[in-house]
Enzyme design. Sequence first.
Site, short mmCIF file in Angstrom:
data_model
loop_
_atom_site.label_atom_id
_atom_site.label_comp_id
_atom_site.label_asym_id
_atom_site.label_seq_id
_atom_site.Cartn_x
_atom_site.Cartn_y
_atom_site.Cartn_z
N TYR A 52 -1.70 -0.48 11.13
CA TYR A 52 -1.90 -1.14 9.83
C TYR A 52 -0.73 -0.88 8.90
O TYR A 52 -0.11 -1.82 8.37
CB TYR A 52 -3.22 -0.65 9.18
CG TYR A 52 -3.28 -0.96 7.70
CD1 TYR A 52 -3.42 -2.26 7.23
CD2 TYR A 52 -3.18 0.07 6.75
CE1 TYR A 52 -3.46 -2.54 5.87
CE2 TYR A 52 -3.23 -0.20 5.38
CZ TYR A 52 -3.36 -1.50 4.94
OH TYR A 52 -3.38 -1.78 3.60
N THR A 78 0.82 -1.21 0.00
CA THR A 78 0.00 0.00 0.00
C THR A 78 0.85 1.26 0.00
O THR A 78 1.97 1.26 0.54
CB THR A 78 -0.91 -0.02 1.25
OG1 THR A 78 -1.47 1.27 1.44
CG2 THR A 78 -0.13 -0.36 2.52
N ASP A 79 0.29 2.35 -0.53
CA ASP A 79 1.00 3.63 -0.49
C ASP A 79 1.13 4.15 0.95
O ASP A 79 1.91 5.06 1.22
CB ASP A 79 0.30 4.68 -1.37
CG ASP A 79 -1.16 4.95 -1.01
OD1 ASP A 79 -1.67 4.34 -0.07
OD2 ASP A 79 -1.77 5.80 -1.70
N GLU A 80 0.33 3.57 1.87
CA GLU A 80 0.38 4.05 3.26
C GLU A 80 1.73 3.81 3.93
O GLU A 80 2.02 4.40 4.96
CB GLU A 80 -0.73 3.41 4.10
CG GLU A 80 -2.10 3.80 3.60
CD GLU A 80 -3.22 3.62 4.61
OE1 GLU A 80 -2.95 3.45 5.81
OE2 GLU A 80 -4.38 3.63 4.18
N LYS A 83 2.15 -3.45 7.29
CA LYS A 83 2.37 -3.64 5.85
C LYS A 83 3.83 -3.31 5.47
O LYS A 83 4.44 -4.00 4.65
CB LYS A 83 1.41 -2.77 5.04
CG LYS A 83 -0.05 -3.16 5.13
CD LYS A 83 -0.39 -4.52 4.56
CE LYS A 83 -0.26 -4.61 3.06
NZ LYS A 83 -0.71 -5.93 2.54
P1 NAD Z 1 -10.12 -6.93 2.45
O1 NAD Z 1 -10.09 -6.61 3.90
O2 NAD Z 1 -11.33 -6.61 1.65
O3 NAD Z 1 -9.83 -8.50 2.25
C1 NAD Z 1 -8.85 -9.18 2.96
C2 NAD Z 1 -9.07 -10.67 2.72
O4 NAD Z 1 -7.99 -11.37 3.40
C3 NAD Z 1 -10.38 -11.22 3.27
O5 NAD Z 1 -10.98 -12.09 2.35
C4 NAD Z 1 -9.95 -11.97 4.53
O6 NAD Z 1 -10.81 -13.06 4.86
C5 NAD Z 1 -8.56 -12.44 4.15
N1 NAD Z 1 -7.70 -12.70 5.31
C6 NAD Z 1 -7.49 -11.89 6.37
N2 NAD Z 1 -6.67 -12.47 7.26
C7 NAD Z 1 -6.32 -13.68 6.72
C8 NAD Z 1 -5.48 -14.74 7.14
N3 NAD Z 1 -4.82 -14.69 8.31
N4 NAD Z 1 -5.34 -15.81 6.34
C9 NAD Z 1 -6.01 -15.90 5.15
N5 NAD Z 1 -6.83 -14.92 4.72
C10 NAD Z 1 -6.98 -13.82 5.49
O7 NAD Z 1 -8.82 -6.24 1.84
P2 NAD Z 1 -8.61 -5.51 0.43
O8 NAD Z 1 -9.08 -4.12 0.53
O9 NAD Z 1 -9.11 -6.40 -0.62
O10 NAD Z 1 -7.03 -5.46 0.38
C11 NAD Z 1 -6.27 -6.55 -0.15
C12 NAD Z 1 -4.80 -6.24 -0.04
O11 NAD Z 1 -4.51 -5.05 -0.76
C13 NAD Z 1 -4.32 -5.99 1.39
O12 NAD Z 1 -3.06 -6.58 1.53
C14 NAD Z 1 -4.23 -4.47 1.49
O13 NAD Z 1 -3.23 -4.10 2.40
C15 NAD Z 1 -3.84 -4.11 0.08
N6 NAD Z 1 -4.27 -2.79 -0.40
C16 NAD Z 1 -5.59 -2.40 -0.30
C17 NAD Z 1 -5.97 -1.17 -0.84
C18 NAD Z 1 -7.41 -0.71 -0.76
O14 NAD Z 1 -7.70 0.43 -1.14
N7 NAD Z 1 -8.36 -1.53 -0.34
C19 NAD Z 1 -5.04 -0.34 -1.45
C20 NAD Z 1 -3.68 -0.77 -1.52
C21 NAD Z 1 -3.34 -2.01 -1.01
O1 DAU Z 2 -4.11 3.99 0.46
C1 DAU Z 2 -4.35 2.62 0.44
C2 DAU Z 2 -5.18 2.23 1.64
O2 DAU Z 2 -6.49 2.71 1.41
C3 DAU Z 2 -5.19 0.73 1.88
O3 DAU Z 2 -3.90 0.31 2.21
C4 DAU Z 2 -6.15 0.36 3.01
O4 DAU Z 2 -6.25 -1.04 3.14
C5 DAU Z 2 -7.52 0.92 2.66
O5 DAU Z 2 -8.44 0.64 3.71
C6 DAU Z 2 -7.43 2.42 2.43
O6 DAU Z 2 -7.10 3.12 3.64
P1 DAU Z 2 -7.78 4.52 4.04
O7 DAU Z 2 -7.65 4.69 5.50
O8 DAU Z 2 -7.34 5.61 3.16
O9 DAU Z 2 -9.31 4.16 3.62
P2 DAU Z 2 -10.72 4.39 4.35
O10 DAU Z 2 -11.77 4.03 3.35
O11 DAU Z 2 -10.78 3.78 5.69
O12 DAU Z 2 -10.74 5.98 4.53
C7 DAU Z 2 -10.58 6.86 3.43
C8 DAU Z 2 -10.62 8.28 3.98
O13 DAU Z 2 -11.94 8.57 4.46
C9 DAU Z 2 -9.70 8.50 5.17
O14 DAU Z 2 -9.16 9.81 5.11
C10 DAU Z 2 -10.62 8.39 6.39
C11 DAU Z 2 -11.94 8.90 5.85
N1 DAU Z 2 -13.17 8.31 6.44
C12 DAU Z 2 -13.27 6.96 6.47
C13 DAU Z 2 -14.39 6.35 7.00
C14 DAU Z 2 -14.51 4.85 7.06
C15 DAU Z 2 -14.20 9.12 6.90
O15 DAU Z 2 -14.11 10.37 6.84
N2 DAU Z 2 -15.29 8.53 7.43
C16 DAU Z 2 -15.43 7.18 7.52
O16 DAU Z 2 -16.48 6.70 8.04
#
Ligand code: NAD
Ligand code: DAU
Length: 341
Positions: free
Chosen positions: A155, A127-129, A159
């Site tokens: 988190y 992730t970019d985080e 990562k």
């Molecule tokens: P998500 O939370 O929707 O899904 C995570 C999945 O992993 C679920 O199906 C869960 O059951 C499974 N899981 C969790 N713990 C596990 C374990 N111990 N063993 C096996 N499976 C397990 O997550 P997402 O948003 O799809 O993100 C997927 C990946 O991409 C993550 O690694 C996250 O850090 C990364 N990522 C997410 C975003 C985003 O915007 N959502 C952006 C950049 C990177």
């Molecule tokens: O940048 C990549 C990341 O993006 C991934 O690594 C993470 O897995 C993914 O969850 C996401 O993280 P963020 O914290 O950016 O996403 P989230 O949707 O939780 O929040 C997006 C923005 O919105 C953040 O600034 C917090 C804000 N927010 C979020 C929620 C859930 C609100 O203002 N209200 C809310 O209820």
Amino acid sequence: MKKTIIVTGGAGFIGSNFIFYMLKKYPNYRVACLDKLTYAGNLSTLASVINNENFRFVKEDICNREAVFSLFEAEKPDIVVNFAAESHVDRSIENPSVFLQTNIIGTATLMDACRKYGIKRFHQVSTDEVYGDLPLDRPDLFFTEQTPIHTSSPYSSSKASADLLALAYYRTYGLAVSVSRCSNNYGPYHFPEKLIPLMIANALNDKPLPVYGKGENVRDWLYVEDHCKAIDLIIHKGKAGEVYNIGGHNEMRNIDIVKIICRELGKPESLITYVADRKGHDMRYAIDPTKIHSELGWLPETKFEDGIKKTIQWYLDNREWWETIISGEYKDYYEKMYGNR
Ligand code: NAD
Ligand code: DAU
């Protein structure tokens, strides 16, 4: 050529979209999905592929060494793509330990199996985080692959730890590892604890839309399929030992996203409620995708205006999927996080 790919975390948001993309694009590939089905994993998400002869689902924890090794023994995969993770920043602030377990120990366990079975590519979805955040008053700054790791939340720290371990396995053991660091994704099957699906679900139910702080934080949004295409390119054409940033120069303030959702759904902005800020809240994320563009030719294809419409339509067409989620244990989570905020 026939290939077998193990996809971990494939019952979650991005992993499921990646499985759909790969099974469609490569009819001769076999995909084995390993997922623990935590609160974020949903087998119904995989309903459209569960009977596909090229697909297999295994319910397991990536930290379970014995189970992971026996899956590798059975499947002899060519490629492993690790999406499995605890992914929600707010949950990591409440309870960091499961993040350390899954995101760090789980990644190491998978890489140990990759070493034993001579896997040709281990791809870590990061992730970019891991780069921390950028100030709002410096729009000229972007995250490059050289930006130092500087995490804010449990988190992102977990990562970043996994990324460092992955690169160490490359250098120390010569394991063919690649790492991608992507910006915020949106699209179908996004779990409704995250900003966009939470706001869509609340707006459709005429519930308050809880915006943290002043809503001025900026995220760089990418349609999930564009992320899947980038990973496909990296695992086939990217170099081992390399990190690739993925993002589409689509920076938006949270408040503007929420207003777009209100407008698209015909709901009043009076639903917007400003609530206490997230602890340690990152201000701005912004990816410089020059490397993946110049080395692999990747560019995002879906414009935000189109992607957000498609996403909202998906949530309208698939109410049962998210209503089942928000009527279960999610209710306790919501009350705990937002009840007294
Ligand atoms: P998500 O939370 O929707 O899904 C995570 C999945 O992993 C679920 O199906 C869960 O059951 C499974 N899981 C969790 N713990 C596990 C374990 N111990 N063993 C096996 N499976 C397990 O997550 P997402 O948003 O799809 O993100 C997927 C990946 O991409 C993550 O690694 C996250 O850090 C990364 N990522 C997410 C975003 C985003 O915007 N959502 C952006 C950049 C990177
Ligand atoms: O940048 C990549 C990341 O993006 C991934 O690594 C993470 O897995 C993914 O969850 C996401 O993280 P963020 O914290 O950016 O996403 P989230 O949707 O939780 O929040 C997006 C923005 O919105 C953040 O600034 C917090 C804000 N927010 C979020 C929620 C859930 C609100 O203002 N209200 C809310 O209820």
